[in-house]
Design an enzyme around this catalytic site. Structure first.
Site, PDB file in Angstrom:
ATOM      1  N   HIS A   8       0.813  -1.221   0.000  1.00 17.18           N
ATOM      2  CA  HIS A   8       0.000   0.000   0.000  1.00 17.18           C
ATOM      3  C   HIS A   8       0.845   1.268   0.000  1.00 17.18           C
ATOM      4  O   HIS A   8       2.023   1.249   0.336  1.00 17.18           O
ATOM      5  CB  HIS A   8      -0.993   0.027   1.175  1.00 17.18           C
ATOM      6  CG  HIS A   8      -0.413   0.007   2.555  1.00 17.18           C
ATOM      7  ND1 HIS A   8      -0.188  -1.160   3.255  1.00 17.18           N
ATOM      8  CD2 HIS A   8      -0.045   1.006   3.399  1.00 17.18           C
ATOM      9  CE1 HIS A   8       0.303  -0.856   4.454  1.00 17.18           C
ATOM     10  NE2 HIS A   8       0.407   0.459   4.562  1.00 17.18           N
ATOM     11  N   GLU A  44      -7.905   3.576  10.055  1.00 19.60           N
ATOM     12  CA  GLU A  44      -7.427   3.424   8.684  1.00 19.60           C
ATOM     13  C   GLU A  44      -8.475   2.786   7.789  1.00 19.60           C
ATOM     14  O   GLU A  44      -9.317   2.014   8.241  1.00 19.60           O
ATOM     15  CB  GLU A  44      -6.126   2.608   8.648  1.00 19.60           C
ATOM     16  CG  GLU A  44      -6.263   1.167   9.091  1.00 19.60           C
ATOM     17  CD  GLU A  44      -4.923   0.416   9.040  1.00 19.60           C
ATOM     18  OE1 GLU A  44      -3.939   0.911   9.617  1.00 19.60           O
ATOM     19  OE2 GLU A  44      -4.883  -0.667   8.435  1.00 19.60           O
ATOM     20  N   GLN A  55      -3.975   3.382   1.433  1.00 22.25           N
ATOM     21  CA  GLN A  55      -4.347   3.363   2.850  1.00 22.25           C
ATOM     22  C   GLN A  55      -4.541   4.811   3.305  1.00 22.25           C
ATOM     23  O   GLN A  55      -3.609   5.613   3.245  1.00 22.25           O
ATOM     24  CB  GLN A  55      -3.218   2.709   3.655  1.00 22.25           C
ATOM     25  CG  GLN A  55      -3.459   2.668   5.156  1.00 22.25           C
ATOM     26  CD  GLN A  55      -2.272   2.036   5.895  1.00 22.25           C
ATOM     27  OE1 GLN A  55      -1.152   2.525   5.797  1.00 22.25           O
ATOM     28  NE2 GLN A  55      -2.524   0.949   6.605  1.00 22.25           N
ATOM     29  N   HIS A  79       3.691   7.090   3.957  1.00 15.31           N
ATOM     30  CA  HIS A  79       4.661   5.997   3.833  1.00 15.31           C
ATOM     31  C   HIS A  79       4.289   5.070   2.684  1.00 15.31           C
ATOM     32  O   HIS A  79       3.191   5.143   2.147  1.00 15.31           O
ATOM     33  CB  HIS A  79       4.794   5.204   5.142  1.00 15.31           C
ATOM     34  CG  HIS A  79       3.555   4.480   5.598  1.00 15.31           C
ATOM     35  ND1 HIS A  79       2.643   5.028   6.461  1.00 15.31           N
ATOM     36  CD2 HIS A  79       3.079   3.244   5.310  1.00 15.31           C
ATOM     37  CE1 HIS A  79       1.675   4.159   6.701  1.00 15.31           C
ATOM     38  NE2 HIS A  79       1.908   3.065   6.002  1.00 15.31           N
ATOM     39  N   GLU A 129       7.290   0.736   5.428  1.00 12.73           N
ATOM     40  CA  GLU A 129       6.647  -0.295   6.246  1.00 12.73           C
ATOM     41  C   GLU A 129       6.830  -1.637   5.549  1.00 12.73           C
ATOM     42  O   GLU A 129       6.633  -1.728   4.326  1.00 12.73           O
ATOM     43  CB  GLU A 129       5.151   0.030   6.386  1.00 12.73           C
ATOM     44  CG  GLU A 129       4.353  -0.996   7.168  1.00 12.73           C
ATOM     45  CD  GLU A 129       2.852  -0.662   7.214  1.00 12.73           C
ATOM     46  OE1 GLU A 129       2.442   0.414   6.732  1.00 12.73           O
ATOM     47  OE2 GLU A 129       2.099  -1.517   7.712  1.00 12.73           O
TER      48      GLU A 129
END
Ligand code: CMX
Ligand code: CO
Length: 135
Positions: A8, A44, A55, A79, A129
């Site tokens: 994502h 989220e 996301q 991110h 991530e």
């Protein structure tokens, strides 16, 4: 170490309902998951796009990672998340490489996935991530 997929791209937003409405009306895109992840300080929503997701992250408070980011930068890209097969193995590899890990051990994130973050100062100013999806 192998990055399997772009799991994502995450966007920090102030108002999740408003952002979801924007994705629905502008892009015809709807979320298939929406959840509160207390340990990450976010609510989220995950919007599927091809084999990946967008996301959308709304902070649960000002002193959370996303709350601090919004105060400093406003809404925007937060991110990128890469899927891996074995997150413990990936973290051991990154540690051996001298990477600046935020999490040395995985935590449980949205969708019950194991997740861990690498600091944006480590490489190309990007918060990364790693995600190992639950079976
Ligand atoms: N992308 C790029 N740079 C970032 C950033 C981001 N998302 N967040 C912070 N930074 C930069 C800041 O601009 C700052 O840079 P300078 O030193 O050059 O000014 C530096 O990192 C430190 O930032 P800070 O505002 O002082 O914030 P903290 O150090 O307290 O926290 C971070 C930064 C990355 C360690 C923290 O946000 C964190 O632990 N993030 C991981 C967890 C997370 O983001 N959870 C929410 C998402 C959950 C999910 O995806 O499921
Ligand atoms: Co994420």
């Amino acid at each position: 170490m192998q990055l399997l997929n772009l799991d994502h791209v995450a966007i920090a937003v102030r108002d999740l309902d408003q952002a979801l409405e924007g994705y629905r009306t502008r892009y015809g895109a709807s979320p298939i998951y929406r959840e509160t992840v207390e340990s990450q300080g976010v609510e989220e929503a995950m919007i599927p796009v091809g084999g990946s997701f967008v996301q959308l992250l709304q902070p649960l408070g000002d002193e959370t990672p996303v709350g601090k980011f919004l105060s400093k930068n406003g809404e925007g890209l937060h991110h990128v998340a890469y899927a891996v097969t074995d997150i413990e193995h990936a973290l051991a590899h990154l540690e051996a490489e001298g990477a600046r890990l935020i999490d040395t051990e995985p935590r449980v994130g949205g969708r019950g996935a194991k997740i861990a973050f690498v600091h944006p100062a480590d490489l190309a100013g990007t918060l990364i991530e790693l995600v190992e999806l639950a079976d």
